[in-house]
Design an enzyme around this catalytic site. Structure first.
Site, short mmCIF file in Angstrom:
data_model
loop_
_atom_site.label_atom_id
_atom_site.label_comp_id
_atom_site.label_asym_id
_atom_site.label_seq_id
_atom_site.Cartn_x
_atom_site.Cartn_y
_atom_site.Cartn_z
N LYS A 193 -5.68 81.53 -85.15
CA LYS A 193 -4.56 82.49 -85.19
C LYS A 193 -3.45 82.10 -84.22
O LYS A 193 -2.30 82.51 -84.41
CB LYS A 193 -5.06 83.91 -84.94
CG LYS A 193 -5.80 84.13 -83.62
CD LYS A 193 -4.89 84.45 -82.46
CE LYS A 193 -5.68 84.42 -81.16
NZ LYS A 193 -4.83 84.69 -79.99
N THR A 250 -1.32 89.15 -81.58
CA THR A 250 -0.78 87.88 -81.10
C THR A 250 0.55 87.54 -81.76
O THR A 250 1.42 86.90 -81.14
CB THR A 250 -1.79 86.74 -81.35
OG1 THR A 250 -3.05 87.11 -80.80
CG2 THR A 250 -1.34 85.44 -80.71
#
Length: 333
Positions: A193, A250
């Site tokens: 990610k 994130t």
């Protein structure tokens, strides 16, 4: 009853997690190479270098720069070292960690050169059996957790009893861990990610909006899920806290070093310039090429990682990166 827990690495996340462990009633020892950080935590309960936002760390946190002293009585050893330096750093602890201790990784990354996950790196470095290794990952931005904002995470271990022991050791009124046996899935989510966050940040920095960000995030999720499944992960893991949850945090916050690094690239900074203004390590940068190599190894296409690799290595623009994500033919989603 609280446990003796050692955290190797006193960066922002290591220190914030040390505070969680202390708040949960454990005796916490931070290990750091930097004498200034050791003295700050030990003598003043403050990490002015890596986590200055916390004025006073709990009284049941201390620090040392001595490796043997740090781990000699540990029930749990938490590793919070920059992923690309983990192998070199951990070799120094081989033979020092008690035989009963569970080793927990907070690291997110794929090792360059070997394409190995952090569970593989840690276990190889310490000659550790699988049932004594655990990984923690989730939507856990260090500053928010340091401020004790409500958050959740996932603890993975092939031995569910040991995963539960680790989870119990870090459960507080504001921090809720869940458990799983899918170590591979958790590791893949946490590593891959970061590449997506670089791309989303770059698009934001270049002035693109919600549609573009959503496109990158969903195609990034599809890419990392395909890689994870090919590596033996449970696809359900990618749609929980460690996958979608971490991706949302994130890719949507300036507190994320990967997002911020990408945003600086999108604004026109070079990789070298973005590195200089970064506060800490953006793990997605060294991980990107490793993800491409892993995709080649597993025969899984990685168009997003490949285009971000071109950004980092060739200096292509955000518009060129986005244009390269898709071919001209119409395909199924």
């Amino acid at each position: 009853m609280g446990k003796n827990i050692t955290v190797l690495g006193a960066g922002a996340w290591g220190t914030a997690f040390g505070q969680v462990l202390a708040d949960a009633g454990n005796t916490v020892t931070m290990w750091a190479k930097e004498q200034q950080i050791v003295e700050g935590i030990r003598d003043h309960h403050h990490n002015a270098v890596r986590l200055p936002s916390v004025e006073k760390l709990p009284d049941n946190m201390t620090a040392t720069g001595d490796r043997a002293e740090a781990v000699k009585n540990a029930d749990i050893v938490v590793v919070a070292i920059a992923a690309q330096f983990a192998r070199v750093a951990l070799v120094e602890f081989k033979g020092l960690i008690p035989d009963h201790a569970i080793v927990v990784s907070l690291m997110k990354g794929i090792e360059r050169g070997t394409n190995k996950r952090m569970d593989e790196v840690v276990r190889e470095s310490l000659d550790l059996p699988a049932d004594r290794f655990a990984a923690i990952s989730g939507p856990n931005l260090s500053k928010e957790i340091a401020d004790r904002h409500p958050a959740a995470t996932v603890v993975a271990c092939t031995n569910l009893d040991n995963a539960t022991k680790v989870a119990e050791a870090c459960t507080t009124s504001y921090f809720k861990p869940f458990v799983t046996t899918d170590v591979i899935g958790l590791e893949m989510c946490g590593s891959l990610k970061n590449v997506t966050a670089l791309a989303v940040g770059m698009a934001r920095g270049a002035g693109y909006g919600e549609n573009t960000a959503a496109m990158i995030e969903t195609r990034g999720l599809a890419e990392l899920t395909a890689l994870g499944v090919a590596a033996g992960a449970d696809p359900k893991t990618f749609f929980g806290l460690a996958g979608v949850g971490d991706l949302i945090a994130t890719c949507g916050s300036s507190l994320s070093r990967n997002y911020t690094f990408g945003a600086n690239l999108g604004k026109g900074l070079t990789v070298e310039e973005a590195t200089k203004v970064s506060n800490g390590v953006a793990e997605g940068v060294p991980t990107t090429d490793a993800v491409v190599a892993l995709g080649d190894q597993l025969d899984v296409p990685t168009p997003l990682a490949y285009q971000m690799s071109r950004v980092l290595n060739e200096g292509i623009s955000c518009s060129e990166m986005l244009a390269g994500l898709f071919g001209h033919e119409v395909t199924g989603e």
